[in-house]
Enzyme design. Sequence first.
Site, PDB file in Angstrom:
ATOM      1  N   THR A 113       0.821  -1.220   0.000  1.00 52.17           N
ATOM      2  CA  THR A 113       0.000   0.000   0.000  1.00 52.17           C
ATOM      3  C   THR A 113       0.854   1.269   0.000  1.00 52.17           C
ATOM      4  OG1 THR A 113      -1.426   1.283   1.485  1.00 52.17           O
ATOM      5  CG2 THR A 113      -0.138  -0.406   2.530  1.00 52.17           C
ATOM      6  N   GLU A 131       0.369   3.556   1.914  1.00 49.90           N
ATOM      7  CA  GLU A 131       0.417   4.052   3.300  1.00 49.90           C
ATOM      8  C   GLU A 131       1.767   3.791   3.968  1.00 49.90           C
ATOM      9  OE1 GLU A 131      -3.175   3.529   5.541  1.00 49.90           O
ATOM     10  OE2 GLU A 131      -4.359   3.272   3.725  1.00 49.90           O
ATOM     11  N   TYR A 190      -1.379  -0.328  11.196  1.00 51.22           N
ATOM     12  CA  TYR A 190      -1.609  -1.036   9.924  1.00 51.22           C
ATOM     13  C   TYR A 190      -0.449  -0.797   8.956  1.00 51.22           C
ATOM     14  CZ  TYR A 190      -3.190  -1.505   5.072  1.00 51.22           C
ATOM     15  OH  TYR A 190      -3.260  -1.807   3.733  1.00 51.22           O
TER      16      TYR A 190
END
Length: 344
Positions: A132, A134, A157
């Site tokens: 991801t 992120e 996460y």
Amino acid sequence: MQRRLNRILVTGGCGFIASNFILALLERRKDMLVVNLDKLTYAGNKMNLLALEQAQDSRYVFVHGDIADQELVPRLLAEHRIQAVLNFAAESHVDRSIHDSSPFITTNIQGTHNLLEASRKAGIELFLQVSTDEVYGTLGPKGLFTEDTPLAPNSPYSASKASADLLVRAYHETYGLPTVITRCSNNYGPFQFPEKLIPLMITLAWEDKPLPVYGDGANIRDWIHVLDHCRGVELAMDQGRSGAVYNFGGDAERTNIQVVTSILDLLGKPHSLIRYVQDRPGHDRRYAMDFSLPARELGFAPSVTFEQGLQETIQWYGDNREWLRRVQDGSYRDFMDAWYGERR
Ligand code: NAD
Ligand code: TYD
């Protein structure tokens, strides 16, 4: 490079992105065997792939199990003569990771480590890690994430996903395992669990319930239709350079408040349903992707505009209310009550 793969292990295949991936792949590739290893957490749903099960399609095998299972994973790789592992399985929701990070460590880090170890020992041809944007942390008002942006995750996460990416890198460097890491921006589309922004807002608006927007609503995400992401993963599986990282994006930056008001407008609901609530701790301000590397090396390009994709997604949720009713079970309601209860 062009790989000729036709026996793959897809993990987390009953989740949002991987179920779309499996359906699209088997539609296109008649000679492909897909073994789907899924633990069926709250986010995994066998209904997503019901069509394949009902058709008793011999190209699809479902295995109920955990990617962290040290006995099961090597057995599956051997039994099905797997050539490539595509690791989609994860705990994927930032808010849940803030609420309780433990399963994120077990699945996203230890689970990935177990898959890498089994893949190395089995001598598989490709380990593809679905990651991801992120992991890069947050952007200011300008600039884009590139594959060389330093990892600076801000949530449990994203830290667990960054940890997994580093393990994948290390297995490539240390053991010569052929690996590819793909990092993608925010996905939306059919089968997304209704805790994520877009399906959550659609389902709340239908019921004329308040729509909780965190902070000032000006955080920016780049939105990509799930099938564009799936196409990118398929290209990376077939042609990705061993050891490479590829960023995928949708070229559709929107503030959260823009997304929420678009949903309300498409549903013909009033903006007065919007409620600004307490911000998410560690909330990343902006994500945006430079995807020129996969454009150049793989021919990747997003094809669905955000406006078209959002309209189709709303239509899909409207046509699949039985699916929604079944996934919004007791555990779904328990988390929603705990999380949003604290934020009112
Ligand atoms: P999801 O939460 O919808 O699905 C995850 C799936 O993994 C579920 O089917 C679940 O049952 C399964 N799973 C969880 N733990 C498992 C375990 N220990 N063993 C086997 N299966 C397990 O997730 P998603 O949104 O489809 O995301 C898929 C992947 O894509 C994740 O790795 C995520 O980090 C990544 N990703 C997601 C997005 C996004 O916008 N959703 C964006 C970029 C990357
Ligand atoms: P989300 O769908 O959880 O994806 P991610 O955190 O992985 O980007 O959230 C997308 C954006 O929407 C994020 O900035 C947080 C915001 N958001 C809200 O404002 N309200 C909500 O109820 C949710 C779930 C998200």
